[in-house]
Motif scaffolding. Structure first.
Motif, PDB file in Angstrom:
ATOM      1  N   PHE A 188       5.466  -1.840  11.317  1.00  0.00           N
ATOM      2  CA  PHE A 188       4.740  -0.566  11.252  1.00  0.00           C
ATOM      3  C   PHE A 188       3.265  -0.741  11.607  1.00  0.00           C
ATOM      4  O   PHE A 188       2.543   0.252  11.728  1.00  0.00           O
ATOM      5  CB  PHE A 188       4.846   0.048   9.842  1.00  0.00           C
TER       6      PHE A 188
ATOM      7  N   LEU B 244       5.099   6.365  13.672  1.00  0.00           N
ATOM      8  CA  LEU B 244       5.394   7.765  13.350  1.00  0.00           C
ATOM      9  C   LEU B 244       4.545   8.696  14.211  1.00  0.00           C
ATOM     10  O   LEU B 244       4.987   9.785  14.578  1.00  0.00           O
ATOM     11  CB  LEU B 244       5.115   8.027  11.864  1.00  0.00           C
TER      12      LEU B 244
ATOM     13  N   VAL C 126       7.767   0.714  14.797  1.00  0.00           N
ATOM     14  CA  VAL C 126       7.877   2.125  14.401  1.00  0.00           C
ATOM     15  C   VAL C 126       6.477   2.714  14.385  1.00  0.00           C
ATOM     16  O   VAL C 126       5.593   2.199  13.703  1.00  0.00           O
ATOM     17  CB  VAL C 126       8.489   2.265  12.985  1.00  0.00           C
TER      18      VAL C 126
ATOM     19  N   GLY D 261       0.839  -1.202   0.000  1.00  0.00           N
ATOM     20  CA  GLY D 261       0.000   0.000   0.000  1.00  0.00           C
ATOM     21  C   GLY D 261       0.871   1.248   0.000  1.00  0.00           C
ATOM     22  O   GLY D 261       2.034   1.212  -0.416  1.00  0.00           O
ATOM     23  N   ASN D 262       0.295   2.345   0.500  1.00  0.00           N
ATOM     24  CA  ASN D 262       1.012   3.633   0.476  1.00  0.00           C
ATOM     25  C   ASN D 262       2.350   3.575   1.197  1.00  0.00           C
ATOM     26  O   ASN D 262       3.379   3.969   0.659  1.00  0.00           O
ATOM     27  CB  ASN D 262       0.144   4.717   1.136  1.00  0.00           C
ATOM     28  N   LEU D 263       2.300   3.060   2.424  1.00  0.00           N
ATOM     29  CA  LEU D 263       3.515   3.057   3.238  1.00  0.00           C
ATOM     30  C   LEU D 263       4.548   2.062   2.701  1.00  0.00           C
ATOM     31  O   LEU D 263       5.734   2.372   2.574  1.00  0.00           O
ATOM     32  CB  LEU D 263       3.150   2.732   4.688  1.00  0.00           C
TER      33      LEU D 263
ATOM     34  N   ASP E 102       1.629  -8.806  -1.346  1.00  0.00           N
ATOM     35  CA  ASP E 102       0.349  -8.206  -0.955  1.00  0.00           C
ATOM     36  C   ASP E 102      -0.767  -9.217  -1.191  1.00  0.00           C
ATOM     37  O   ASP E 102      -0.680 -10.061  -2.081  1.00  0.00           O
ATOM     38  CB  ASP E 102       0.078  -6.926  -1.759  1.00  0.00           C
TER      39      ASP E 102
ATOM     40  N   SER F 227      -4.258  -8.264  10.502  1.00  0.00           N
ATOM     41  CA  SER F 227      -3.611  -9.478   9.972  1.00  0.00           C
ATOM     42  C   SER F 227      -2.132  -9.569  10.341  1.00  0.00           C
ATOM     43  O   SER F 227      -1.470 -10.551  10.016  1.00  0.00           O
ATOM     44  CB  SER F 227      -3.781  -9.540   8.453  1.00  0.00           C
TER      45      SER F 227
ATOM     46  N   PRO G 230      -2.427  -3.860   7.732  1.00  0.00           N
ATOM     47  CA  PRO G 230      -3.263  -3.475   8.883  1.00  0.00           C
ATOM     48  C   PRO G 230      -3.023  -4.382  10.085  1.00  0.00           C
ATOM     49  O   PRO G 230      -2.610  -5.539   9.927  1.00  0.00           O
ATOM     50  CB  PRO G 230      -4.691  -3.653   8.347  1.00  0.00           C
TER      51      PRO G 230
END
Ligand code: NAI
Length: 213
Positions: A176, A194, A192, A92-94, A116, A157, A154
């Motif tokens: 993350f 942010l 991590v 995804g984005n990250l 993915d 999972s 997410p």
């Protein structure tokens, strides 16, 4: 050099020393005293000396540190003299942002694969790496000498995927996902968040504003 029981606080400061020394080295600086380094890094000279004493001191009293060798030694302590292959789970984005970041390679972290669960993302290219389906994850890890997995999926999972990673020989997870992973001893996890850093910033904004009143 024998390295024993170094506190995580000291380990946590090493990457910053490493960055500063790398910049000094690139600028052609050959020697630096703890006082000079202290001025640059806004850390006390005694803190620097104490930190470096954990590893045998690195320098001669009053003569300063040799930038190049200090940089190399700290790199070695951080394991940056070795190559670490990593995969990213979650394109995804990250996950894509991390995959697109070139500088990890400079430090010996090699981006080998991306996975993915969404079939629409499979086959997409992220800096020369094709997104693969999750059913290829296990064999890929085993066959490509992967030691680090980056989890950008997410939290729902993340635990299940982490178990699968560990079962297939992953040694470290850069996590993350906003969930604590329960991994066996010997598996390294670095969480991590942010937003933690942003909350610290928020605290400091508020403190600063109230000081001004
Ligand atoms: P995104 O929705 O763009 O990407 C998530 C990707 O994970 C999707 O492509 C999805 O198909 C994939 N995915 C979902 N379940 C999966 C599974 N079981 N196996 C493999 N792939 C799976 O989300 P984004 O923005 O990239 O964020 C990813 C995660 O990272 C989110 O959970 C978010 O909360 C977290 N996050 C954490 C940050 C941090 O500082 N720790 C910062 C930003 C996001």
């Amino acid at each position: 050099m024998e390295v024993k029981e170094i506190s995580q606080a000291v380990i946590g400061r090493l990457p910053r020393y490493f960055r500063y020394l790398g910049e000094l080295k690139d600028e052609g600086v050959e020697r630096i005293s703890s006082q000079e380094l202290s001025g640059l890094m806004k850390v006390t000279a005694s803190q620097i000396r104490q930190d470096f004493n954990n590893f045998g001191g690195f320098g001669q009293q009053g003569y300063g540190y040799n930038v190049e060798s200090l940089y190399r030694e700290i790199g070695k302590i951080l394991g940056l003299d070795k190559q670490h292959n990593f995969v990213i789970i979650g394109a995804g984005n990250l996950g894509r942002a991390l995959g697109n970041y070139m500088n990890f390679e400079r430090r010996g972290f090699i981006f080998k694969g991306m996975f993915d669960a969404n079939p629409e993302l499979v086959g997409k290219d992220v800096r020369g790496v094709k997104v693969m389906p999750m059913d290829q994850l296990e064999s890929f890890i085993r066959e490509n000498d992967i030691d680090i997995a980056v989890l950008t999926i997410p939290k729902t999972s993340a635990v299940e995927v982490a178990d699968k990673l560990v079962a297939n020989g992953i040694r470290a997870i850069w996590n993350f996902a906003h969930v604590d992973l329960n991994v066996p001893e010997g598996i390294q996890v670095e969480n991590v968040h942010l937003s933690d850093s942003l909350m610290k910033l928020s605290y400091n904004i508020n403190r600063y504003s109230s000081d001004m009143k």
